[in-house]
Enzyme design. Structure first.
Site, PDB file in Angstrom:
ATOM      1  N   TYR A  94     -29.630 -77.174  17.125  1.00 55.21           N
ATOM      2  CA  TYR A  94     -29.322 -76.254  16.027  1.00 55.21           C
ATOM      3  C   TYR A  94     -28.649 -74.979  16.528  1.00 55.21           C
ATOM      4  CZ  TYR A  94     -31.682 -78.374  11.975  1.00 55.21           C
ATOM      5  OH  TYR A  94     -32.032 -79.159  10.915  1.00 55.21           O
TER       6      TYR A  94
ATOM      7  N   LYS B  66     -36.516 -88.350  22.988  1.00 58.42           N
ATOM      8  CA  LYS B  66     -35.611 -89.489  23.198  1.00 58.42           C
ATOM      9  C   LYS B  66     -35.292 -89.488  24.683  1.00 58.42           C
ATOM     10  CE  LYS B  66     -33.158 -92.918  21.535  1.00 58.42           C
ATOM     11  NZ  LYS B  66     -33.741 -94.115  20.864  1.00 58.42           N
TER      12      LYS B  66
ATOM     13  N   ASP C  68     -37.219 -92.834  17.457  1.00 57.19           N
ATOM     14  CA  ASP C  68     -36.999 -93.966  16.544  1.00 57.19           C
ATOM     15  C   ASP C  68     -38.323 -94.675  16.264  1.00 57.19           C
ATOM     16  OD1 ASP C  68     -37.021 -94.716  19.230  1.00 57.19           O
ATOM     17  OD2 ASP C  68     -35.430 -96.219  19.043  1.00 57.19           O
TER      18      ASP C  68
ATOM     19  N   ASP D 177     -37.033 -81.710  12.039  1.00 57.40           N
ATOM     20  CA  ASP D 177     -36.423 -81.591  10.704  1.00 57.40           C
ATOM     21  C   ASP D 177     -36.520 -82.933   9.984  1.00 57.40           C
ATOM     22  OD1 ASP D 177     -34.848 -80.502   8.582  1.00 57.40           O
ATOM     23  OD2 ASP D 177     -33.101 -81.538   9.412  1.00 57.40           O
TER      24      ASP D 177
ATOM     25  N   ASP E  98     -39.571 -84.386   6.931  1.00 60.00           N
ATOM     26  CA  ASP E  98     -39.248 -84.874   5.579  1.00 60.00           C
ATOM     27  C   ASP E  98     -39.897 -86.235   5.340  1.00 60.00           C
ATOM     28  OD1 ASP E  98     -37.691 -82.634   5.039  1.00 60.00           O
ATOM     29  OD2 ASP E  98     -36.054 -83.800   4.153  1.00 60.00           O
TER      30      ASP E  98
HETATM   31  C1  IPM Z   1     -35.584 -77.313   6.818  1.00 57.29           C
HETATM   32  C2  IPM Z   1     -34.198 -77.368   6.236  1.00 57.29           C
HETATM   33  C3  IPM Z   1     -33.303 -76.475   7.078  1.00 57.29           C
HETATM   34  C4  IPM Z   1     -33.270 -77.041   8.470  1.00 57.29           C
HETATM   35  C5  IPM Z   1     -31.887 -76.267   6.519  1.00 57.29           C
HETATM   36  C6  IPM Z   1     -31.904 -75.752   5.096  1.00 57.29           C
HETATM   37  C7  IPM Z   1     -31.066 -75.384   7.388  1.00 57.29           C
HETATM   38  O1  IPM Z   1     -33.761 -78.675   6.175  1.00 57.29           O
HETATM   39  O2  IPM Z   1     -36.165 -76.208   6.861  1.00 57.29           O
HETATM   40  O3  IPM Z   1     -36.109 -78.355   7.182  1.00 57.29           O
HETATM   41  O4  IPM Z   1     -32.484 -77.965   8.761  1.00 57.29           O
HETATM   42  O5  IPM Z   1     -34.027 -76.573   9.309  1.00 57.29           O
HETATM   43 MG    MG Z   2     -35.255 -80.128   6.678  1.00 53.37          MG
END
Ligand code: IPM
Ligand code: MG
Length: 361
Positions: A141, A192, A224, A248, A252
C-alpha cells in the site's frame, strides 16, 4: 479529565451511521460522566469538495490533537475519476500513515442471533470468533517506487512495491502475540513465503518474536490456503496476523462469515493505543441517503474506541450488551434481515440501541 474525540463522518453512508453512533456516545457521556468532547472534521470526497484535497491540514491537526478518532467511510462514484492522489481513499490512507496507526484490529465475531444471516451453513460458523490483526502502514500500500510509467516501446506499465522491514514486522508481531495471549493463545501468521521474499522475511521474524511468547501457539499459512480455510472451517482460527493487502482481503472474507459486513467494527492503533475506529464496510454509495444502512458496525466501533483508547470498559460493555439486546429483540436492518424478524431503518436501529441504554441494561 476530558478526552477529545475527532469525528470524521466522511462520504456515502458515513454521516448516517456516525449520527447513530454519536447518539449512543452522547448518551453515555452524560449518563456515565465520561468527559468526552467531540469535534467534527472533513475527510475524503466531502473534504475534496470543500478544500480541493481529501486530507486537509485542518483534519490532520484535529486528528493529531484528539485522543481517539471515530471514522465513518470515504469514497463515492462522484470522485472516482479524480487523479489517484486526490481520491477520497487517500484521506484514509493519509490518516493511517501520518498517525502511524500500524495495527489494525478487525474482529469477526458471530452474534449467535445472526447465524442464519451468514451465507455459510450455521454449523460451520457457530461459535466463530476471529481477530484479524492487519499491518496497516506498510507493505504494498505504501511501498516505493510506485506509479504508471512509459516503457521504451510506448507501452504503459503499472508498478507497486511490496516491502517490509524487520522492525515493521516485529512491532505488528508483538501486537498480535499480545492479543493472542488475551484470547485463546493461538496465532496464525498468513504470508506468501513460498513466492515473495518480503513475506519470507515476515515468517522468519514471526518465528523469532514467537520466542518471547512461549505460551502462544504460532502457526503459518500461505494466503491462498488461509482464504480457503476461512470459508471451509473458520472456527479453527483465533488470531490471524498478516500484511496490509492480505489483511484487506481476508478481513472482508471473514466479515461475511458473520452474516454481514455491516456488523463489524475495527480499530487502528499506534504504539500508544491512540486509535482510529471505523466500521469495516465502506461508504456504500448505492444505499447512501436511503436510511437502510446498518449502523451497528459503527456503534460497535464506538465501543472499541472506549475500550482500547480510553480504557472505559464498563461503557464499552454497555454498548455491546445493548447491541446484543436489540438483536435479541429481533430488530434487523435489511442487510441482516431474515424472515420473522422486524426490518428497521438506520435511525430506528440507532434509536433502539439508545433505548436499551436508557433502560439501564
Ligand atoms: C479497508 C478499505 C481501504 C483499504 C480502502 C478504502 C483504501 O478497503 O479499510 O479495508 O484498502 O485499506
Ligand atoms: Mg478493505
Amino acid at each position: 479529565m476530558t478526552k477529545k474525540i475527532a469525528v470524521l463522518p466522511g462520504d456515502g453512508i458515513g454521516p448516517e451511521i456516525i449520527t447513530e453512533a454519536l447518539k449512543v456516545l452522547y448518551f453515555l457521556n452524560t449518563d456515565m460522566n465520561l468527559g468526552l468532547e467531540f469535534e467534527h472534521g472533513l475527510i475524503g470526497g466531502c473534504a475534496y469538495d470543500v478544500y480541493g484535497t481529501p486530507f486537509p491540514e485542518t483534519t490532520l491537526a484535529l486528528a493529531k490533537a484528539a485522543d481517539a478518532i471515530l471514522f465513518g467511510a470515504v469514497g463515492g462514484v462522484k470522485w472516482e475519476s479524480l487523479d489517484i492522489a486526490l481520491r477520497p481513499e487517500k484521506g484514509l490512507l493519509g490518516l493511517r500513515s501520518e498517525l502511524q496507526l500500524f495495527a489494525n484490529l478487525r474482529p469477526a465475531k458471530l452474534f449467535p442471533q445472526l447465524a442464519h444471516a451468514s451465507t455459510l451453513k450455521p454449523e460451520v460458523v457457530a461459535g466463530l470468533d476471529i481477530m484479524i490483526v492487519r499491518e496497516l502502514t506498510g507493505g504494498i500500500y505504501f511501498g516505493q517506487p510506485r506509479g504508471i510509467r512509459l516503457l521504451a516501446n510506448n507501452e504503459r506499465q503499472g508498478f507497486n512495491t511490496l516491502v517490509y522491514s524487520e522492525s515493521e514486522i516485529e512491532r505488528i508481531a508483538h501486537c498480535a502475540f499480545k492479543i493472542a495471549q488475551q484470547r485463546q493463545s493461538k496465532l496464525c501468521s498468513v504470508d506468501k513465503a513460498n513466492v515473495l521474499e518480503s513475506t519470507e522475511l515476515w515468517r522468519e521474524v514471526m518465528i523469532t518474536v514467537s520466542h518471547h511468547y512461549p505460551d502462544v501457539q504460532l502457526s503459518h499459512l500461505y494466503v491462498d490456503n488461509a482464504a480457503m480455510q476461512l470459508v471451509r472451517a473458520p472456527t479453527q482460527f483465533d488470531v490471524i496476523v498478516t500484511t496490509n493487502m492480505f489483511g484487506d482481503i481476508l478481513s472482508d472474507t471473514a466479515a461475511m462469515l458473520t452474516g454481514s459486513i455491516g456488523m463489524l467494527p475495527s480499530a487502528s492503533l499506534d504504539a500508544n493505543n491512540k486509535g482510529m475506529y471505523e466500521p469495516i464496510h465502506g461508504s456504500a454509495p448505492d444505499i447512501a441517503g436511503k436510511g437502510i444502512a446498518n449502523p451497528l458496525a459503527t456503534i460497535l466501533s464506538a465501543a472499541m474506541l472506549l475500550r482500547y483508547s480510553l480504557a472505559m470498559l464498563p461503557a464499552a460493555e454497555r454498548i455491546e450488551q445493548a447491541v446484543a439486546s436489540v438483536l435479541d429483540a429481533h430488530l434487523r436492518t435489511q442487510d441482516i434481515y431474515s424472515e420473522g424478524m422486524q426490518k428497521v431503518s438506520t435511525q430506528a436501529m440507532g434509536d433502539a440501541v439508545l433505548a436499551q441504554l436508557q433502560k439501564g441494561e
